[in-house]
Design an enzyme around this catalytic site. Structure first.
Site, PDB file in Angstrom:
ATOM      1  N   LEU A  57      25.792  30.616  41.105  1.00  0.00           N
ATOM      2  CA  LEU A  57      25.705  31.766  42.008  1.00  0.00           C
ATOM      3  C   LEU A  57      26.883  32.679  41.717  1.00  0.00           C
ATOM      4  O   LEU A  57      28.031  32.223  41.658  1.00  0.00           O
ATOM      5  CB  LEU A  57      25.781  31.316  43.474  1.00  0.00           C
ATOM      6  CG  LEU A  57      24.814  30.217  43.920  1.00  0.00           C
ATOM      7  CD1 LEU A  57      25.130  29.799  45.360  1.00  0.00           C
ATOM      8  CD2 LEU A  57      23.378  30.685  43.806  1.00  0.00           C
ATOM      9  N   CYS A  58      26.634  33.959  41.548  1.00  0.00           N
ATOM     10  CA  CYS A  58      27.714  34.906  41.299  1.00  0.00           C
ATOM     11  C   CYS A  58      28.645  34.961  42.506  1.00  0.00           C
ATOM     12  O   CYS A  58      28.194  35.152  43.644  1.00  0.00           O
ATOM     13  CB  CYS A  58      27.158  36.297  41.040  1.00  0.00           C
ATOM     14  SG  CYS A  58      28.437  37.560  41.121  1.00  0.00           S
ATOM     15  N   ILE A  59      29.935  34.805  42.246  1.00  0.00           N
ATOM     16  CA  ILE A  59      30.896  34.709  43.356  1.00  0.00           C
ATOM     17  C   ILE A  59      30.966  36.001  44.173  1.00  0.00           C
ATOM     18  O   ILE A  59      30.950  35.958  45.409  1.00  0.00           O
ATOM     19  CB  ILE A  59      32.300  34.283  42.846  1.00  0.00           C
ATOM     20  CG1 ILE A  59      33.219  33.981  44.034  1.00  0.00           C
ATOM     21  CG2 ILE A  59      32.930  35.325  41.929  1.00  0.00           C
ATOM     22  CD1 ILE A  59      34.462  33.206  43.651  1.00  0.00           C
TER      23      ILE A  59
ATOM     24  N   PHE B 158      22.244  33.306  39.276  1.00  0.00           N
ATOM     25  CA  PHE B 158      21.684  33.979  40.439  1.00  0.00           C
ATOM     26  C   PHE B 158      22.562  35.164  40.822  1.00  0.00           C
ATOM     27  O   PHE B 158      23.758  34.993  41.091  1.00  0.00           O
ATOM     28  CB  PHE B 158      21.577  32.997  41.615  1.00  0.00           C
ATOM     29  CG  PHE B 158      20.637  31.848  41.346  1.00  0.00           C
ATOM     30  CD1 PHE B 158      19.315  31.894  41.778  1.00  0.00           C
ATOM     31  CD2 PHE B 158      21.061  30.721  40.659  1.00  0.00           C
ATOM     32  CE1 PHE B 158      18.440  30.844  41.530  1.00  0.00           C
ATOM     33  CE2 PHE B 158      20.196  29.658  40.401  1.00  0.00           C
ATOM     34  CZ  PHE B 158      18.888  29.724  40.842  1.00  0.00           C
TER      35      PHE B 158
ATOM     36  N   ALA C  92      27.821  36.349  46.158  1.00  0.00           N
ATOM     37  CA  ALA C  92      27.746  35.302  47.181  1.00  0.00           C
ATOM     38  C   ALA C  92      28.679  35.595  48.344  1.00  0.00           C
ATOM     39  O   ALA C  92      28.316  35.394  49.512  1.00  0.00           O
ATOM     40  CB  ALA C  92      28.080  33.949  46.556  1.00  0.00           C
TER      41      ALA C  92
END
Lengths: 100, 132, 130
Positions: C77-79, C39, C82
Site C-alpha cells: 500500500l502506498c504510504i 495499491f 494510505a
C-alpha cells in the site's frame, strides 16, 4: 502493444481516445463496462468495425456473462477471452496501456 | 522479453523507458496530484522518463490556477519544478488541446505539442506506461 | 514472465480490484511470477482488515490476503495514499499517535518507490483503475 479499455462508450470517451492513439496492428481488449462496445446494433458499432480492419479486438468473457451478453450479440470478428487469455495477451506484448 | 543488457559504463543504457500518461483534470479528483507525486519520486530512479498530458489531463497545466477559495493545495507550480528533477520530456496531445480550445501559451510550462500519431509512436517504444 | 500489478481503486465501488485479483490469479495459475501488487489512490482501501461485506458476497481484502499467503505475494500500500485515507499498520499508528491499526494480513505499507521499482523489475506492468 496491448490496449485495455474499461469504460462504457456510451458514458465516457476512453474508447475514442484509445482508437485515436492505437496503431495499426496493436491489440485492443474490452473489459468491465467497455464490453458494451462489443455489442451489435449500437451507435458505435461502425466505429468498432472500422477498428477491426486494422486491429484485433478481444472482449473479456466473464464481463460479458455478468452483464447478460451472449456470443450471438457480439460483433463478428471480436474474439472472446477469459482471464487466462487476458494474461496471455499481456504477456505477448511489449507493454500494456490501460485506458481508464 | 525486454532483455536488458548490463552496461556498467553507461547506466543510461540500462534505463527503462517510463511514460506517465495524465488524462484527468485537477481538483475534481485526486488523480492529477497523486500522479505528480509518482513522477517526483520516480525521478530519483534515473530512468528514461516522459510525461504526456492528453484529454482532460491538459487542464492540469492551465495557467492562473487559484485554489484559495477551495482550501485545496494548488500543486500546479510543481510542474515548473519538474525540470530541476530532470523530468524534461513533457508532451501534450494536439487533438486534446484543439478540442479544448487551448494553445501552448495557455500552459504554465513549456511543452512539446505532438499529434496523436506521434504520441502513439512514442507509447509503442515504452517499457512501462503508468496511467492517471 | 514477471508481471507487476497496480490497483488504483478501492473495493466494491469499482470493479478494478476484482479484475486485478482475477488477472493475478490467472497469471499465477499459468506459472508467471507476480513481482508486486501495488495499491495506489483509493486502492489502498483494499488493505483494511475492518471491512465486513455481507456473507453472500466476496470478501475482497481477505481474498487478497489469502492469495498473498498462498503464493507469497508482495502486497504494498502506498504510504502517502494510505496516510490520507486512514490505512495504518502498527508502526504508522505508533508514529502518528493513532489508537489502532487496521492493515489486513499480507499487506505492507511502503513508499512510491516500490511502484517504480516494480515497474523496472517486471517484464510487464498492468494497471487496473477507473
Amino acid at each position: 502493444m496491448l490496449h485495455t479499455v474499461n469504460k462504457s462508450p456510451f458514458e465516457k470517451t476512453s474508447l475514442d481516445t484509445c482508437l485515436r492513439l492505437v496503431r495499426t496492428g496493436a491489440v485492443i481488449l474490452l473489459i468491465e463496462d467497455a464490453v458494451y462496445a462489443a455489442t451489435k446494433n449500437t451507435v458505435i458499432e461502425a466505429k468498432i468495425k472500422r477498428a477491426l480492419t486494422q486491429n484485433r479486438i478481444y472482449v473479456l468473457g466473464p464481463d460479458l456473462d455478468a452483464r447478460g451478453l451472449q456470443d450471438s450479440e457480439i460483433i463478428d470478428g471480436i474474439e472472446v477471452v477469459d482471464y487466462g487469455g487476458f494474461v496471455d495477451l499481456a504477456g505477448e506484448h511489449r507493454n500494456v496501456q490501460s485506458w481508464f | 522479453m525486454n532483455e536488458i543488457v548490463e552496461d556498467a559504463e553507461n547506466p543510461e543504457a540500462n534505463a527503462k523507458k517510463i511514460m506517465y500518461i495524465n488524462r484527468r483534470a485537477p481538483y475534481g479528483t485526486i488523480y492529477a496530484l497523486e500522479a505528480l507525486e509518482v513522477v517526483l519520486i520516480g525521478a530519483m530512479f534515473e530512468q528514461d522518463v516522459s510525461v504526456v498530458f492528453m484529454d482532460d489531463g491538459i487542464f492540469q497545466l492551465k495557467k492562473n490556477q487559484d485554489t484559495l477559495a477551495l482550501d485545496v493545495k494548488n500543486f500546479s507550480p510543481a510542474f515548473r519544478a519538474l525540470e530541476t528533477y530532470e523530468v524534461e520530456k513533457l508532451y501534450v496531445e494536439k487533438e486534446s488541446m484543439q478540442a479544448r480550445g487551448l494553445s501552448c501559451e495557455d500552459l504554465l510550462v513549456p511543452v512539446l505539442e505532438l499529434s496523436s500519431i506521434e504520441i502513439a509512436e512514442l507509447m509503442e517504444q515504452q517499457d512501462v506506461l503508468l496511467n492517471f | 514472465m514477471k508481471f507487476g500489478i497496480v490497483v488504483n481503486e478501492g473495493p466494491y465501488t469499482h470493479q478494478a480490484s476484482d479484475t486485478a485479483y482475477q488477472f493475478t490469479r490467472a497469471a499465477l495459475e499459468k506459472g508467471h511470477e507476480i513481482v508486486r501488487v501495488f495499491f495506489y489512490h483509493d486502492g489502498v482501501n483494499n488493505g483494511t482488515r475492518l471491512t465486513t461485506p455481507p456473507q453472500d458476497d466476496r470478501h475482497i481484502s481477505k481474498r487478497w490476503s489469502e492469495l498473498a499467503q498462498e503464493h507469497d505475494l508482495d502486497l504494498v500500500l502506498c504510504i502517502a495514499a494510505a496516510q490520507r485515507r486512514g490505512i495504518v499498520d502498527e508502526d504508522e499508528a505508533k508514529r502518528h499517535g493513532k489508537d489502532a491499526n487496521n492493515i489486513a494480513p499480507g499487506f505492507r505499507i511502503s513508499g512510491l518507490g516500490q511502484l517504480i521499482e516494480a515497474s523496472i523489475d517486471a517484464d510487464s506492468l498492468v494497471s487496473f483503475g477507473d
